[in-house]
Design a protein around this motif. Structure first.
Motif, PDB file in Angstrom:
ATOM      1  N   ASP A 169       0.842  -1.151  -0.127  1.00  0.00           N
ATOM      2  CA  ASP A 169      -0.013   0.158  -0.030  1.00  0.00           C
ATOM      3  C   ASP A 169       0.923   1.311   0.023  1.00  0.00           C
ATOM      4  O   ASP A 169       1.268   2.049   0.890  1.00  0.00           O
ATOM      5  CB  ASP A 169      -0.894   0.012   1.221  1.00  0.00           C
ATOM      6  CG  ASP A 169      -1.971  -1.249   1.087  1.00  0.00           C
ATOM      7  OD1 ASP A 169      -2.319  -1.690   0.160  1.00  0.00           O
ATOM      8  OD2 ASP A 169      -2.458  -1.493   2.289  1.00  0.00           O
ATOM      9  N   LEU A 170       1.353   1.684  -1.127  1.00  0.00           N
ATOM     10  CA  LEU A 170       2.470   2.679  -1.325  1.00  0.00           C
ATOM     11  C   LEU A 170       2.224   3.840  -0.947  1.00  0.00           C
ATOM     12  O   LEU A 170       2.993   4.766  -0.430  1.00  0.00           O
ATOM     13  CB  LEU A 170       2.857   2.644  -2.963  1.00  0.00           C
ATOM     14  CG  LEU A 170       3.255   1.327  -3.494  1.00  0.00           C
ATOM     15  CD1 LEU A 170       3.633   1.253  -4.804  1.00  0.00           C
ATOM     16  CD2 LEU A 170       4.466   0.820  -2.624  1.00  0.00           C
ATOM     17  N   ASP A 171       0.583   4.285  -1.026  1.00  0.00           N
ATOM     18  CA  ASP A 171       0.348   5.797  -0.450  1.00  0.00           C
ATOM     19  C   ASP A 171      -0.039   5.997   1.003  1.00  0.00           C
ATOM     20  O   ASP A 171      -0.556   6.942   1.314  1.00  0.00           O
ATOM     21  CB  ASP A 171      -0.471   6.288  -1.496  1.00  0.00           C
ATOM     22  CG  ASP A 171       0.080   6.609  -2.884  1.00  0.00           C
ATOM     23  OD1 ASP A 171       1.307   6.707  -2.824  1.00  0.00           O
ATOM     24  OD2 ASP A 171      -0.741   6.933  -4.011  1.00  0.00           O
ATOM     25  N   LEU A 172      -0.259   4.958   1.501  1.00  0.00           N
ATOM     26  CA  LEU A 172      -0.744   4.660   2.890  1.00  0.00           C
ATOM     27  C   LEU A 172      -0.019   5.609   3.931  1.00  0.00           C
ATOM     28  O   LEU A 172       1.060   5.193   4.159  1.00  0.00           O
ATOM     29  CB  LEU A 172      -0.938   3.336   3.360  1.00  0.00           C
ATOM     30  CG  LEU A 172      -1.956   3.076   4.558  1.00  0.00           C
ATOM     31  CD1 LEU A 172      -3.365   3.670   4.445  1.00  0.00           C
ATOM     32  CD2 LEU A 172      -1.913   1.645   4.680  1.00  0.00           C
ATOM     33  N   THR A 173      -0.617   6.598   4.031  1.00  0.00           N
ATOM     34  CA  THR A 173       0.114   7.426   5.154  1.00  0.00           C
ATOM     35  C   THR A 173      -0.388   7.530   6.607  1.00  0.00           C
ATOM     36  O   THR A 173       0.326   8.049   7.650  1.00  0.00           O
ATOM     37  CB  THR A 173       0.378   9.006   4.700  1.00  0.00           C
ATOM     38  OG1 THR A 173      -1.037   9.442   4.388  1.00  0.00           O
ATOM     39  CG2 THR A 173       1.336   8.958   3.427  1.00  0.00           C
ATOM     40  N   SER A 174      -1.640   7.242   6.640  1.00  0.00           N
ATOM     41  CA  SER A 174      -2.497   7.399   7.629  1.00  0.00           C
ATOM     42  C   SER A 174      -3.261   6.219   8.112  1.00  0.00           C
ATOM     43  O   SER A 174      -4.096   5.637   7.275  1.00  0.00           O
ATOM     44  CB  SER A 174      -3.462   8.480   7.697  1.00  0.00           C
ATOM     45  OG  SER A 174      -4.339   8.582   8.743  1.00  0.00           O
ATOM     46  N   LEU A 175      -2.969   5.519   9.229  1.00  0.00           N
ATOM     47  CA  LEU A 175      -3.517   4.256   9.746  1.00  0.00           C
ATOM     48  C   LEU A 175      -3.980   4.174  11.080  1.00  0.00           C
ATOM     49  O   LEU A 175      -3.085   4.314  11.966  1.00  0.00           O
ATOM     50  CB  LEU A 175      -2.715   3.050   9.299  1.00  0.00           C
ATOM     51  CG  LEU A 175      -3.008   1.644   9.522  1.00  0.00           C
ATOM     52  CD1 LEU A 175      -4.279   1.259   8.734  1.00  0.00           C
ATOM     53  CD2 LEU A 175      -1.752   0.736   9.200  1.00  0.00           C
ATOM     54  N   ASN A 176      -5.364   3.982  11.425  1.00  0.00           N
ATOM     55  CA  ASN A 176      -5.771   4.133  12.861  1.00  0.00           C
ATOM     56  C   ASN A 176      -6.123   2.598  13.160  1.00  0.00           C
ATOM     57  O   ASN A 176      -6.950   1.970  12.669  1.00  0.00           O
ATOM     58  CB  ASN A 176      -6.944   4.900  13.014  1.00  0.00           C
ATOM     59  CG  ASN A 176      -7.289   5.181  14.260  1.00  0.00           C
ATOM     60  OD1 ASN A 176      -7.109   4.274  15.131  1.00  0.00           O
ATOM     61  ND2 ASN A 176      -8.096   6.109  14.659  1.00  0.00           N
ATOM     62  N   LEU A 177      -5.268   2.048  13.876  1.00  0.00           N
ATOM     63  CA  LEU A 177      -5.746   0.668  14.328  1.00  0.00           C
ATOM     64  C   LEU A 177      -5.870   0.761  16.008  1.00  0.00           C
ATOM     65  O   LEU A 177      -5.398  -0.406  16.716  1.00  0.00           O
ATOM     66  CB  LEU A 177      -4.547  -0.194  14.067  1.00  0.00           C
ATOM     67  CG  LEU A 177      -3.668  -0.363  12.875  1.00  0.00           C
ATOM     68  CD1 LEU A 177      -2.664  -1.103  12.635  1.00  0.00           C
ATOM     69  CD2 LEU A 177      -4.867  -1.100  11.842  1.00  0.00           C
ATOM     70  N   GLY A 178      -6.566   1.741  16.418  1.00  0.00           N
ATOM     71  CA  GLY A 178      -6.670   2.074  17.788  1.00  0.00           C
ATOM     72  C   GLY A 178      -6.966   0.995  18.699  1.00  0.00           C
ATOM     73  O   GLY A 178      -6.581   0.816  19.869  1.00  0.00           O
ATOM     74  N   ASN A 179      -8.004   0.109  18.362  1.00  0.00           N
ATOM     75  CA  ASN A 179      -8.483  -1.012  19.073  1.00  0.00           C
ATOM     76  C   ASN A 179      -8.015  -2.491  18.806  1.00  0.00           C
ATOM     77  O   ASN A 179      -8.720  -3.422  19.042  1.00  0.00           O
ATOM     78  CB  ASN A 179     -10.057  -0.884  19.152  1.00  0.00           C
ATOM     79  CG  ASN A 179     -10.671   0.231  19.861  1.00  0.00           C
ATOM     80  OD1 ASN A 179      -9.809   0.569  20.864  1.00  0.00           O
ATOM     81  ND2 ASN A 179     -11.393   0.926  19.334  1.00  0.00           N
ATOM     82  N   PHE A 180      -7.167  -2.656  17.989  1.00  0.00           N
ATOM     83  CA  PHE A 180      -6.700  -3.822  17.449  1.00  0.00           C
ATOM     84  C   PHE A 180      -6.224  -4.669  18.473  1.00  0.00           C
ATOM     85  O   PHE A 180      -5.424  -4.407  19.442  1.00  0.00           O
ATOM     86  CB  PHE A 180      -5.472  -3.897  16.107  1.00  0.00           C
ATOM     87  CG  PHE A 180      -6.184  -3.689  15.026  1.00  0.00           C
ATOM     88  CD1 PHE A 180      -7.175  -3.006  14.455  1.00  0.00           C
ATOM     89  CD2 PHE A 180      -5.485  -4.517  14.193  1.00  0.00           C
ATOM     90  CE1 PHE A 180      -7.613  -3.148  13.401  1.00  0.00           C
ATOM     91  CE2 PHE A 180      -6.181  -4.581  12.634  1.00  0.00           C
ATOM     92  CZ  PHE A 180      -7.267  -3.813  12.199  1.00  0.00           C
ATOM     93  N   ASP A 181      -6.733  -6.115  18.506  1.00  0.00           N
ATOM     94  CA  ASP A 181      -6.051  -6.948  19.460  1.00  0.00           C
ATOM     95  C   ASP A 181      -5.391  -8.146  18.577  1.00  0.00           C
ATOM     96  O   ASP A 181      -6.189  -8.542  17.772  1.00  0.00           O
ATOM     97  CB  ASP A 181      -7.307  -7.434  20.248  1.00  0.00           C
ATOM     98  CG  ASP A 181      -6.977  -8.762  21.157  1.00  0.00           C
ATOM     99  OD1 ASP A 181      -5.884  -9.208  21.213  1.00  0.00           O
ATOM    100  OD2 ASP A 181      -7.904  -9.224  21.763  1.00  0.00           O
ATOM    101  N   THR A 182      -4.281  -8.201  18.675  1.00  0.00           N
ATOM    102  CA  THR A 182      -3.301  -9.152  17.857  1.00  0.00           C
ATOM    103  C   THR A 182      -2.956 -10.359  18.791  1.00  0.00           C
ATOM    104  O   THR A 182      -2.104 -11.252  18.411  1.00  0.00           O
ATOM    105  CB  THR A 182      -2.196  -8.525  17.265  1.00  0.00           C
ATOM    106  OG1 THR A 182      -1.370  -7.927  18.404  1.00  0.00           O
ATOM    107  CG2 THR A 182      -2.907  -7.254  16.255  1.00  0.00           C
ATOM    108  N   SER A 183      -3.607 -10.709  19.727  1.00  0.00           N
ATOM    109  CA  SER A 183      -3.230 -12.007  20.645  1.00  0.00           C
ATOM    110  C   SER A 183      -3.490 -13.276  19.889  1.00  0.00           C
ATOM    111  O   SER A 183      -2.879 -14.088  20.451  1.00  0.00           O
ATOM    112  CB  SER A 183      -4.086 -11.687  21.833  1.00  0.00           C
ATOM    113  OG  SER A 183      -5.504 -11.900  21.723  1.00  0.00           O
ATOM    114  N   GLN A 184      -4.550 -13.269  19.105  1.00  0.00           N
ATOM    115  CA  GLN A 184      -4.694 -14.769  18.405  1.00  0.00           C
ATOM    116  C   GLN A 184      -3.654 -14.711  17.295  1.00  0.00           C
ATOM    117  O   GLN A 184      -3.665 -15.850  16.482  1.00  0.00           O
ATOM    118  CB  GLN A 184      -6.158 -14.801  17.849  1.00  0.00           C
ATOM    119  CG  GLN A 184      -7.350 -14.502  18.910  1.00  0.00           C
ATOM    120  CD  GLN A 184      -7.329 -15.807  19.661  1.00  0.00           C
ATOM    121  OE1 GLN A 184      -6.944 -17.040  19.131  1.00  0.00           O
ATOM    122  NE2 GLN A 184      -7.933 -15.752  20.856  1.00  0.00           N
TER     123      GLN A 184
END
Length: 184
Positions: A169-184
């Motif tokens: 995703d070459l132009d991606l400059t803003s990414l909000n992952l505020g509530n991401f749970d990556t425990s799985q």
């Protein structure tokens, strides 16, 4: 579902994988030919409306490689029983807008490659309910013009695979992952 297209030659996947009960082109009921194409010689933008009277349980590859679509309106599409959106919009190169309305994604378990290889600049996913999704692998892969994604409302407690979710995703400059749970 309403699909606005640049010109005709709708891809065969949209017809034969999910045969609609009715197809309308600019308000006129239309038939498809034996190869799955809508016969129309005009190159002007058209509105294609697909109507299903039966329940659909998967949207896998529903718009897969429908390269001529510029706008898709799903605001009246009943998705309450949909379990897979795998490759749903994959390679929709001209797609500029998707109207999800109040889409119900509460039963969806698979969103792999859902938006892969698209040229869309923005996607509003605020109404997505991802509490049952287990697969988000390559979900936004190669969305090269996408500049911002807000996924702070995503519930990822059950997601087991996020491999390459934002790869290339070459132009991606803003990414909000505020509530991401990556425990799985």
């Amino acid at each position: 579902i309403i699909v606005k297209v640049i010109h005709f030659g709708l891809d065969y996947y949209i017809i034969y994988s999910f045969i609609p009960d009715f197809i309308y082109v600019d308000g006129v009921q239309t038939e498809i030919d034996n190869k799955g194409y809508i016969n129309n010689e005009s190159t002007e933008p058209k509105n294609v409306t697909l109507i299903w009277n039966h329940e659909i349980e998967t949207c896998e590859q529903l718009f897969y490689e429908v390269e001529d679509a510029i706008e898709i309106d799903l605001s009246k599409f009943n998705t309450s029983k949909i379990t897979s959106m795998n490759n749903m919009f994959y390679n929709c190169k001209q797609l500029q807008n998707i109207n999800f309305g109040n889409i119900d994604t509460s039963s969806v378990r698979d969103m792999q490659f859902m938006f892969g290889e698209m040229s869309i600049k923005e996607i509003n996913l605020k109404n997505f309910n991802t509490k049952n999704v287990v697969n988000m692998r390559n979900m936004f892969q190669s969305c090269r013009q996408l500049t911002s994604i807000d996924l702070s409302g995503f519930d990822t407690n059950n997601v087991k695979d996020m491999y390459s979710k934002f790869e290339d995703d070459l132009d991606l400059t803003s990414l909000n992952l505020g509530n991401f749970d990556t425990s799985q």
